[in-house]
Write a protein that holds these residues in place. Sequence first.
Motif: not given
Length: 527
Positions: A346-351, A409-414
């Motif tokens: 998830i971390e890599s997905t976010y970045f 996950l929160y940062l990905l969508f916010d």
Amino acid sequence: MFYHGFNKYMNHAFPKDELNPLKCSGRGSDKTNPNNIIINDVLGDYSLTLIDSLDSFVVFNDKAGFESAIRNVIKHVSFNVNSKVQVFEANIRVLGGLLSGHLFATDPRFGFKIDGYNNELLELAYDLGQRLLPAFQNSKTGIPYPRVNLRYGVPKSETRETCTAGAGTLILEFGVLSRLMNDTKFENVARRALFSIWNRRTDLDLVGNVIDIQTGQWIHTAASTGAGIDSFYEYLLKAYVLFGESEYLHIFNEAYSAVLRYIRDETGYLYRNVNILNGGLMSAWVDSLSAYFPGLQVLAGDLDNAIKSHLFYYNIWRKYRALPERFNFHLRNVEIASYPLRPEFIESTYFLYRATKDPFYLHVGEMVLEDLQSYARVECGFASVKDVLTKKLEGRMESFALSETFKYLYLLFDTENVFNKLDDNFVFTTEAHIFPLTAQYWKKTWKHKDNFTCSAYKNPKKLASSILERPDADIARELVGFEELSLPFLDPYGYCEAPQADPLILDVSYGEAPDSDGQLVIHVQYR
């Protein structure tokens, strides 16, 4: 929905270390079995999850919750406990959590400054740092012992073997503690340990997995990007970002070049375990911890390799609806089936989303969110998955679920979150603690001479408009053996063949229809 689990922890587990979401209760270390290192290396009877999650309140924009959590830590937490803990885990989860909480409680820029707060978290961090220092004192190489008793120091029976990540993942937390306290001893020992590891690299610029802290000899000679080594690479680059000292970047560049040359396989999607002496393959599996590496590649500006390596883990997740601890890429099946809600994929997905803005990564996050909601959510939070094949659960919700997994996950969508807009030299630690270190804590000799910037992502100007539509995207699907019924198998010769289908045969006959006044009718039958 994961914030619901956050509040469940506060209601049911405090002041224990970790939540058992199946029983709605908390637990601390296993005093009845001191050899239970799976539990005792992490749990130290010091409200671990509460401390580890302090800056999650900031990300979730919960000011009241942040202040309440801070005051609970001040009131209840002490490190004068008879607990033997892993130096690495105590550093990244507890020391990092305290330091991040302190920074936000004192920095008015983020709106979480607490009236009446008097540096109590920093004092706790300093106390913990002092209790971790005995791990370094009797080491001939400067590489610390892996465990320390918080009250009595290093046990006489403690092993001399430690992993590279354990010794090389201290510089951020110890460095920030030194600078905030104006006491150099913490940063000095962490720096010595990091360089002691690097100075024992082989001629291929590879470091091994396990080392003897007294002799400096490699015990386990496998190099990889996964468990036992992973955050060593991460802290080299992030130390440069946070502290601005070029030597960290230079070492990272040498180490990363060796990774691409010897650890990355010929497809470019897969990073293996290889021998540090000759680069030969040592095992046919990858572990879930290595899924962080695409995110680090984003930070290094290597988006092409980041996209490809992420697709490998993406297809493993699609195959099992989770990421097993170990996946055998030769047999294309699971070796260790557990998934303890780890954050790395998830971390890599976010970045990657932050770097590319490709909506594909939002779809990946949605997939992960729906899967966790489907099989891991229980009444009191989210439970670890004991077996990704059966989705059987077990009663652990490790602290990193709230500190990292749901934070990313929160940062990905916010997209409007302050940390998605902050133009500063802040970093996420390996435990996703946020360190916004201001210029007053940089060394006076600091001068940024590198002019190191990453080029902006440019989507290839082709018909394809998303990562998943790249011509090579399905290679990763084949590598993990994920059979998606809606897609054809890739041609082994590397080119597309026209699909083969049975010919359409028509039977045609002529005749007169009844009551048609002699009109000719054509009869057609398909078969």
